[in-house]
Design an enzyme around this catalytic site. Structure first.
Site, PDB file in Angstrom:
ATOM      1  CG  HIS A  59      -1.737  -1.516   1.497  1.00  0.00           C
ATOM      2  ND1 HIS A  59      -2.440  -1.041   0.194  1.00  0.00           N
ATOM      3  CD2 HIS A  59      -1.498  -2.206   1.923  1.00  0.00           C
ATOM      4  CE1 HIS A  59      -3.480  -2.928   0.820  1.00  0.00           C
ATOM      5  NE2 HIS A  59      -2.775  -2.884   1.583  1.00  0.00           N
TER       6      HIS A  59
ATOM      7  CB  SER B  81      15.768  17.346 -18.678  1.00  0.00           C
ATOM      8  OG  SER B  81      15.156  18.956 -18.357  1.00  0.00           O
TER       9      SER B  81
END
Length: 460
Positions: free
Chosen positions: A171, A300
């Site tokens: 989770h 990038s």
């Protein structure tokens, strides 16, 4: 019209990524489809010559060698010649038949038997077996080797990292530790199983005429066992047969259920790899893995520091495209109105696209896995900040020895809190349990609490 090139191609499979699909293209392209059609027609023709018909005597060894050479040496020029014939016929299978007959010129033995090319066949007798041969080649030469390479690389990593502890994150929250190798082993076992399901699908072919009843065959030779003959052609190993499994019942088209089974099996393997690609992406984000740098590469256009997990992202995207097509194929192809409609024909031409995106994804995953470097200090640091995960073993030992409210006591001490080792140790020292068990719990660390993870990882 501008000549087609990799930069003007509509599909990125034949454009940007063309070089990565060079092994699949000869098998699943239109040229590959024509190649297999020629193979089927030649096999049927040779088999007819051996059937014992007075009107078609057995071919000489030289004629057989020549015919098999048409298959073995089939080229792009041959495919273009068939396309040229198709401009007149407007029928692709008939164009193949005419092309084969054109190759009989100056060979009297073959010219005399020319009408036995495509004898008693409907187009789908040729098409369905050709599709099966295409899938047979793609599975054998591209898909399974690519999956085998991924399984081998992942197994190597599972064994190498079998004992490297790692914090689990059920989770997205800290959970009982595992090892890096065990988490990779989970993928190995799943993917190997999916690979075997792909390999196990029987590829079927039918050669039973216009509506599956051998109508034309029996009109020509009523007393001949055409079903046994067709079975022999379909099941005899290549090159004299097709090396497929015989489909005895069909309408005009082979029902395509095996295709749905195969495509579903490939989609299942793809889904497992989507799961893995996302997990690796997360582990890279957490710093558990670093990526080897490649000279000149840019992550990038504005952030010079970035080293992005692009191979896993590309793989995830292409696996999704593949599965979208595979699922449409598996849902659509087994459905045909009455004895035949044509909706399968255009869809089947996209089998190579569906498998192409999968192949591209497998390639990207291979590149991405080769770039990964384990960052053990980051793994260790995360574990050392997660002492709360020892609440599980402590309360379990407490329950063994009948300590009342064991779970609740650990929940109160740890849930939603930053747990320090000294807090846990103070709790353990207060427990009324055997001293040896108390000492064992005091010696335990998050990194040591891995159960059978290492053993399971090495066993994969």
């Amino acid at each position: 019209m501008t000549p087609l090139s990799t930069i003007s191609a509509l599909s990125p499979l034949d454009g940007r990524y063309a070089a990565r699909l060079s092994a699949l293209r000869p098998l699943m392209s239109e040229q590959g489809y024509m190649h297999r059609r020629v193979q089927v027609e030649v096999c049927w023709f040779i088999a007819l010559s051996d059937a014992g018909f007075a009107e078609f005597k057995p071919l000489t060894p030289g004629a057989r060698t020549y015919l098999l050479g048409l298959v073995k040496n089939f080229s792009e020029a041959d495919a273009l010649a068939i396309k040229e014939i198709e401009k007149t016929t407007n029928h692709d299978v008939k164009a193949v038949e005419y092309w084969i007959k054109s190759k009989f010129e100056a060979r009297p033995e073959l010219m005399a038997a020319a009408e036995f090319v495509h004898f008693a066949c409907t187009s789908e007798d040729i098409n369905n077996t050709s599709h099966a041969l295409q899938l047979k080649g793609a599975r054998e030469h591209v898909l399974l080797p690519a999956l085998d390479a991924l399984v081998a690389k992942l197994r190597e990593m599972a064994h190498a990292y079998a004992e490297v502890p790692m914090l689990s994150r059920t989770h997205g929250q800290t959970a009982s530790p595992t090892t890096v190798g065990k988490e990779i082993a989970n993928v190995v076992v799943r993917l190997a199983g999916a690979r075997e399901r792909i390999a196990a699908v029987r590829l079927l072919g039918k050669m039973n005429g216009a509506v599956g009843n051998y109508n034309a065959h029996l009109a020509a030779w009523p007393g001949f066992d055409w079903e046994a003959f067709a079975r022999k052609v379909v099941e005899t190993p290549e090159p004299l047969g097709l090396g497929l499994a015989f489909q005895p019942y069909s309408i005009q088209i082979e029902p395509h259920d095996y295709m749905a089974e195969l495509f579903d099996a490939v989609a299942r393997a793809n889904t497992i790899l989507v799961d893995w690609a996302r997990d690796v992406w997360g582990y890279v984000s957490l710093g558990y893995f670093k990526q080897k740098l490649r000279a000149g590469e840019i992550g990038s256009s504005t952030m010079p520091h970035k080293v992005n997990p692009i191979d896993f992202e590309n793989a995830e995207g292409n696996l999704g495209l593949s599965n979208a097509l595979l699922r449409h194929l598996s849902e659509k192809l087994p459905v045909s109105r009455w004895q035949r409609d044509l909706t399968d024909s255009t869809v089947l031409r996209n089998m190579g696209v569906a498998l192409g995106y999968a192949t591209l994804a497998y390639h990207s995953l291979g590149i991405g896995l080769a770039k990964l470097e384990l960052n053990e200090p980051a793994l260790a640091a995360d574990l050392d900040k997660a002492w709360e995960v020892l609440a599980e073993p402590i309360q379990t030992v407490m329950r063994r020895y009948g300590v009342h409210g064991a779970y609740e006591k650990l929940k109160e001490a740890t849930r939603g809190k930053q747990v320090r080792p000294e807090d846990l140790h103070a709790l353990v020292r207060s427990l009324d349990i055997p001293p040896a068990e108390r000492d064992r719990l005091l010696a335990m660390t998050p990194a040591a609490y891995i159960g059978k993870a290492a053993e399971l990882a090495r066993r994969a």
